[in-house]
Motif scaffolding. Structure first.
Motif, PDB file in Angstrom:
ATOM      1  N   LYS A   1       0.948  -1.185   0.071  1.00  0.00           N
ATOM      2  CA  LYS A   1      -0.057   0.049   0.068  1.00  0.00           C
ATOM      3  C   LYS A   1       0.888   1.339   0.147  1.00  0.00           C
ATOM      4  O   LYS A   1       0.449   2.253  -0.589  1.00  0.00           O
ATOM      5  CB  LYS A   1      -1.041   0.052   1.149  1.00  0.00           C
ATOM      6  N   ARG A   2       1.823   1.233   0.955  1.00  0.00           N
ATOM      7  CA  ARG A   2       2.669   2.310   0.905  1.00  0.00           C
ATOM      8  C   ARG A   2       3.677   2.695  -0.574  1.00  0.00           C
ATOM      9  O   ARG A   2       3.747   3.667  -1.271  1.00  0.00           O
ATOM     10  CB  ARG A   2       3.905   2.205   1.815  1.00  0.00           C
ATOM     11  N   ILE A   3       3.846   1.467  -1.162  1.00  0.00           N
ATOM     12  CA  ILE A   3       4.697   1.458  -2.467  1.00  0.00           C
ATOM     13  C   ILE A   3       3.626   2.260  -3.419  1.00  0.00           C
ATOM     14  O   ILE A   3       4.108   3.082  -4.142  1.00  0.00           O
ATOM     15  CB  ILE A   3       5.136   0.308  -3.054  1.00  0.00           C
ATOM     16  N   GLU A   4       2.553   1.879  -3.498  1.00  0.00           N
ATOM     17  CA  GLU A   4       1.371   2.274  -4.319  1.00  0.00           C
ATOM     18  C   GLU A   4       1.272   3.915  -3.998  1.00  0.00           C
ATOM     19  O   GLU A   4       1.225   4.861  -5.016  1.00  0.00           O
ATOM     20  CB  GLU A   4       0.156   1.679  -4.353  1.00  0.00           C
ATOM     21  N   THR A   5       1.231   4.356  -2.687  1.00  0.00           N
ATOM     22  CA  THR A   5       1.006   5.902  -2.413  1.00  0.00           C
ATOM     23  C   THR A   5       2.351   6.536  -2.904  1.00  0.00           C
ATOM     24  O   THR A   5       2.193   7.480  -3.491  1.00  0.00           O
ATOM     25  CB  THR A   5       0.867   5.701  -0.810  1.00  0.00           C
ATOM     26  N   GLU A   6       3.438   5.972  -2.697  1.00  0.00           N
ATOM     27  CA  GLU A   6       4.629   6.773  -3.108  1.00  0.00           C
ATOM     28  C   GLU A   6       4.995   6.895  -4.586  1.00  0.00           C
ATOM     29  O   GLU A   6       5.306   7.663  -4.951  1.00  0.00           O
ATOM     30  CB  GLU A   6       5.817   6.139  -2.188  1.00  0.00           C
ATOM     31  N   SER A   7       4.412   5.767  -5.241  1.00  0.00           N
ATOM     32  CA  SER A   7       4.656   5.902  -6.742  1.00  0.00           C
ATOM     33  C   SER A   7       3.703   6.677  -7.139  1.00  0.00           C
ATOM     34  O   SER A   7       4.034   7.138  -8.335  1.00  0.00           O
ATOM     35  CB  SER A   7       4.461   4.418  -7.373  1.00  0.00           C
ATOM     36  N   ASN A   8       2.488   6.820  -6.703  1.00  0.00           N
ATOM     37  CA  ASN A   8       1.622   7.756  -7.342  1.00  0.00           C
ATOM     38  C   ASN A   8       1.741   9.201  -6.817  1.00  0.00           C
ATOM     39  O   ASN A   8       1.127  10.248  -7.441  1.00  0.00           O
ATOM     40  CB  ASN A   8       0.109   7.347  -6.798  1.00  0.00           C
ATOM     41  N   ASN A   9       2.793   9.400  -6.099  1.00  0.00           N
ATOM     42  CA  ASN A   9       3.155  10.830  -5.648  1.00  0.00           C
ATOM     43  C   ASN A   9       4.569  10.905  -5.746  1.00  0.00           C
ATOM     44  O   ASN A   9       5.183  11.460  -4.568  1.00  0.00           O
ATOM     45  CB  ASN A   9       2.480  11.052  -4.305  1.00  0.00           C
TER      46      ASN A   9
ATOM     47  N   MET B   1       8.583   5.793  11.796  1.00  0.00           N
ATOM     48  CA  MET B   1       8.230   6.698  13.135  1.00  0.00           C
ATOM     49  C   MET B   1       8.485   5.517  14.290  1.00  0.00           C
ATOM     50  O   MET B   1       7.629   4.219  14.225  1.00  0.00           O
ATOM     51  CB  MET B   1       6.381   6.919  13.177  1.00  0.00           C
ATOM     52  N   ILE B   2       9.342   5.780  15.239  1.00  0.00           N
ATOM     53  CA  ILE B   2       9.584   5.271  16.266  1.00  0.00           C
ATOM     54  C   ILE B   2       8.574   4.750  16.974  1.00  0.00           C
ATOM     55  O   ILE B   2       7.596   5.594  17.210  1.00  0.00           O
ATOM     56  CB  ILE B   2      10.701   5.936  16.982  1.00  0.00           C
ATOM     57  N   GLY B   3       8.252   3.391  17.303  1.00  0.00           N
ATOM     58  CA  GLY B   3       7.218   3.116  17.846  1.00  0.00           C
ATOM     59  C   GLY B   3       6.112   2.347  17.173  1.00  0.00           C
ATOM     60  O   GLY B   3       5.380   1.369  17.686  1.00  0.00           O
ATOM     61  N   GLU B   4       6.191   2.691  15.906  1.00  0.00           N
ATOM     62  CA  GLU B   4       5.205   2.144  14.975  1.00  0.00           C
ATOM     63  C   GLU B   4       5.940   1.211  13.764  1.00  0.00           C
ATOM     64  O   GLU B   4       5.462   0.346  13.054  1.00  0.00           O
ATOM     65  CB  GLU B   4       4.041   2.760  14.315  1.00  0.00           C
ATOM     66  N   ALA B   5       7.192   2.004  13.370  1.00  0.00           N
ATOM     67  CA  ALA B   5       7.734   1.440  12.144  1.00  0.00           C
ATOM     68  C   ALA B   5       8.234  -0.025  12.199  1.00  0.00           C
ATOM     69  O   ALA B   5       8.219  -0.468  11.215  1.00  0.00           O
ATOM     70  CB  ALA B   5       9.053   2.494  12.045  1.00  0.00           C
ATOM     71  N   HIS B   6       8.672  -0.643  13.406  1.00  0.00           N
ATOM     72  CA  HIS B   6       8.881  -1.923  13.402  1.00  0.00           C
ATOM     73  C   HIS B   6       7.702  -2.733  12.946  1.00  0.00           C
ATOM     74  O   HIS B   6       8.008  -3.956  12.705  1.00  0.00           O
ATOM     75  CB  HIS B   6       9.694  -2.303  14.686  1.00  0.00           C
ATOM     76  N   PHE B   7       6.661  -2.533  13.640  1.00  0.00           N
ATOM     77  CA  PHE B   7       5.287  -3.288  13.363  1.00  0.00           C
ATOM     78  C   PHE B   7       5.065  -3.187  11.741  1.00  0.00           C
ATOM     79  O   PHE B   7       4.618  -4.263  11.113  1.00  0.00           O
ATOM     80  CB  PHE B   7       4.158  -2.703  14.109  1.00  0.00           C
ATOM     81  N   ILE B   8       5.156  -2.051  11.194  1.00  0.00           N
ATOM     82  CA  ILE B   8       4.950  -1.978   9.629  1.00  0.00           C
ATOM     83  C   ILE B   8       5.898  -2.847   9.010  1.00  0.00           C
ATOM     84  O   ILE B   8       5.713  -3.316   8.060  1.00  0.00           O
ATOM     85  CB  ILE B   8       4.739  -0.620   9.306  1.00  0.00           C
ATOM     86  N   TRP B   9       7.444  -2.864   9.530  1.00  0.00           N
ATOM     87  CA  TRP B   9       8.241  -3.670   8.874  1.00  0.00           C
ATOM     88  C   TRP B   9       8.133  -5.037   8.875  1.00  0.00           C
ATOM     89  O   TRP B   9       8.105  -5.687   7.841  1.00  0.00           O
ATOM     90  CB  TRP B   9       9.558  -3.529   9.694  1.00  0.00           C
ATOM     91  N   PHE B  10       7.456  -5.622   9.974  1.00  0.00           N
ATOM     92  CA  PHE B  10       6.837  -6.987   9.947  1.00  0.00           C
ATOM     93  C   PHE B  10       5.508  -7.226   8.996  1.00  0.00           C
ATOM     94  O   PHE B  10       5.937  -8.227   8.206  1.00  0.00           O
ATOM     95  CB  PHE B  10       6.386  -7.388  11.223  1.00  0.00           C
ATOM     96  N   ARG B  11       4.870  -6.231   8.640  1.00  0.00           N
ATOM     97  CA  ARG B  11       3.649  -6.599   7.920  1.00  0.00           C
ATOM     98  C   ARG B  11       4.304  -6.533   6.376  1.00  0.00           C
ATOM     99  O   ARG B  11       4.005  -7.143   5.412  1.00  0.00           O
ATOM    100  CB  ARG B  11       2.643  -5.358   7.906  1.00  0.00           C
ATOM    101  N   ALA B  12       5.139  -5.440   6.086  1.00  0.00           N
ATOM    102  CA  ALA B  12       5.733  -5.499   4.752  1.00  0.00           C
ATOM    103  C   ALA B  12       6.635  -6.818   4.395  1.00  0.00           C
ATOM    104  O   ALA B  12       6.464  -7.315   3.170  1.00  0.00           O
ATOM    105  CB  ALA B  12       6.444  -4.132   4.586  1.00  0.00           C
ATOM    106  N   MET B  13       7.541  -7.199   5.355  1.00  0.00           N
ATOM    107  CA  MET B  13       8.152  -8.537   4.895  1.00  0.00           C
ATOM    108  C   MET B  13       7.363  -9.769   4.822  1.00  0.00           C
ATOM    109  O   MET B  13       7.830 -10.604   3.975  1.00  0.00           O
ATOM    110  CB  MET B  13       9.207  -8.672   6.091  1.00  0.00           C
TER     111      MET B  13
END
Length: 486
Positions: A329-337, A395-407
């Motif tokens: 979802k983030r890749i799509e967001t960044e690619s479109n902007n 964002m510290i506190g959230e970024a590592h959880f997003i890392w898990f989802r992405a991987m």
């Protein structure tokens, strides 16, 4: 034996946690034992989970770890009943920035409170399960000061290892980050801030002979850094130096192979690990050939994928690779902007595909986020564009959880994710004899979860308790002195 059950409704948990805290002073006396009983243990080694485990903690170490059938809890131990819970080692972030903003307004406002901001960030990291973090770019002296305060138990915070400046790069208001600051901010202010970050390791080092460079590297190591990071490429600062985009500094090579060899040699002589900042395939290969221990954002190679032969060489040399993934979802967001996020859609997909292939290759990967604490002074882009916050990976506190989802999206299993966040990070930094897994004799860092992360990686958010150095973390009161997050 004194028993405390944490397998209770949420309304009772805070009461029980307070009781446990009373029973566990900051420094447990010699011979006093805490027993975590009944949880399913995921020990970080990659071994199958162990149901009905017993974890005995004495002082700040794991005294004995195993099955309840094999371990007898000593008389007089403080028992925490963790039946139905899941235990993983304390998590780690291999690439974090406890101070990371390079805007004039932010640094001018907080220059006299850098240590307070760094401590706040370290406490937020700890609150969300990161018991150890590796700060790979920041102001060295303030970082070391906070590191020592945490080590002396004067303040809580993630265990902190620091590199200070990225050797070869400028300070915040220099060539590699925010050159425009030097056009509008007072010269003394610009020079003072850059000097605080660069010390003797700035862009001028790329002009030295290998032997001249050797002396400067020795001097910087003697400052007390925990590991060294150097720039093979420049930093991704499109347009900030006045150069056209096609001359992006992120693509330029800063050090010759001979100079890189000197940096690696001196780091290893001092018994510290050495890592790199790279942005291209050429730089990645040079780093591998130089013999570095780990490479940051190694999947970031512009529009050119990592060759299979280079991945194989990384695997043969056991070079750890830190990756900062984006969710689909983030890749799509960044690619479109792309005007906001400054990366072409092709480079976004190349990074994603590199990460997928790295997982399949078996190269040891590390949880690494590049995260910091948000600047409350929003930039125009951040304030006006909602998409900036979409599954924000930094964002510290959230970024590592997003890392898990992405991987997971890229093909990792939940177990591989946990190993990357624990054992692999400790091994990459030469700390596996102390931390990274829940095993006898190691420092007692662990995270107790309400739900099974091997079934759904999102369950890694269900934190019930955190232990660091054998002590329960008072999560509710972190950070102690909020500035950016109040």
């Amino acid at each position: 034996m004194k028993s405390h059950n944490i397998n209770k409704p949420a309304a009772l948990y805070s009461i029980i946690a307070c009781i446990v805290l009373v029973l566990l002073p900051v420094s447990m006396s010699a011979g006093e034992t805490l027993a975590l009983h009944g949880a399913t243990l995921i020990d970080g080694t990659g071994a199958p989970p162990l149901e009905n485990s017993v974890i005995l903690i004495e002082g700040n170490e794991f005294a004995r770890v195993g099955s309840a059938d094999d371990i007898k809890i000593p008389e007089g131990a403080n028992i925490i009943d963790a039946e139905g819970k899941f235990v993983i080692p304390g998590m780690m972030d291999a690439n974090i920035h406890l101070f990371r903003d390079v805007s004039i307004e932010f640094i001018a406002r907080y220059e006299d409170r850098l240590e307070l901001l760094i401590a706040e960030a370290a406490q937020i990291a700890l609150k969300y399960g990161l018991t150890t973090v590796f700060d790979t770019w920041g102001p060295l002296q303030p970082l070391m000061n906070v590191r020592e305060r945490i080590n002396r138990d004067e303040i809580p915070g993630s265990r902190l290892f620091v590199a200070g400046n990225i050797v070869g790069l400028s300070g915040p208001f220099g060539r590699d980050f925010n050159t425009r600051a030097s056009w509008v901010a007072p010269k003394r202010f610009v020079n003072r801030i850059n000097a605080m970050f660069e010390e003797n390791t700035g862009p001028q080092l790329s002009l030295l002979s290998p032997e001249q460079l050797r002396g400067e590297i020795k001097q910087y190591i003697d400052r007390g850094i925990d590991f060294l990071k150097y720039a093979v490429n420049g930093h991704d600062c499109k347009g900030c130096s006045g150069l056209p985009e096609k001359l992006n500094l992120a693509w330029l090579l800063l050090f010759t192979p001979e100079a890189q060899q000197v940096i690696v040699e001196e780091s290893h002589k001092a018994n510290i690990t050495v890592q790199t900042h790279t942005n291209t395939v050429v730089a990645l290969r040079q780093a591998v050939e130089a013999g570095v221990d780990l490479m940051q954002h190694c999947a970031l190679t512009g529009e050119h994928p990592i060759p299979d032969s280079l991945m194989q060489l990384m695997l043969e040399k056991n070079i750890h690779c830190a990756v900062q993934p984006r969710t689909l979802k983030r890749i799509e967001t960044e690619s479109n902007n792309k005007d906001i996020f400054k990366r072409s859609p092709k480079s976004q997909m190349t990074r994603h595909e590199n990460q997928v292939r790295l997982i399949k290759s078996g190269v040891p990967l590390l949880l690494a986020t590049d995260a910091g604490v948000a600047n409350p002074i929003k930039t125009e882009v951040e304030a006006d564009k909602d998409q900036f916050e979409v599954e924000h990976p930094e964002m510290i506190g959230e970024a590592h959880f997003i890392w898990f989802r992405a991987m997971i999206e890229k093909g990792m299993t939940p177990m591989q994710c946990i190993v990357s966040a624990t054992k692999n990070n400790a091994a990459a930094y030469g700390k596996l004899d102390q931390i990274g897994t829940v095993e006898n004799g190691k420092l007692a860092d662990l995270v107790v979860l309400d739900r099974n992360p091997l079934i759904d990686i999102e369950n890694i958010r269900s934190i019930s308790m955190i232990f660091k150095d054998g002590q329960i973390v008072d999560r509710e009161n972190l950070p102690l002195e909020p500035v950016l997050t109040k």
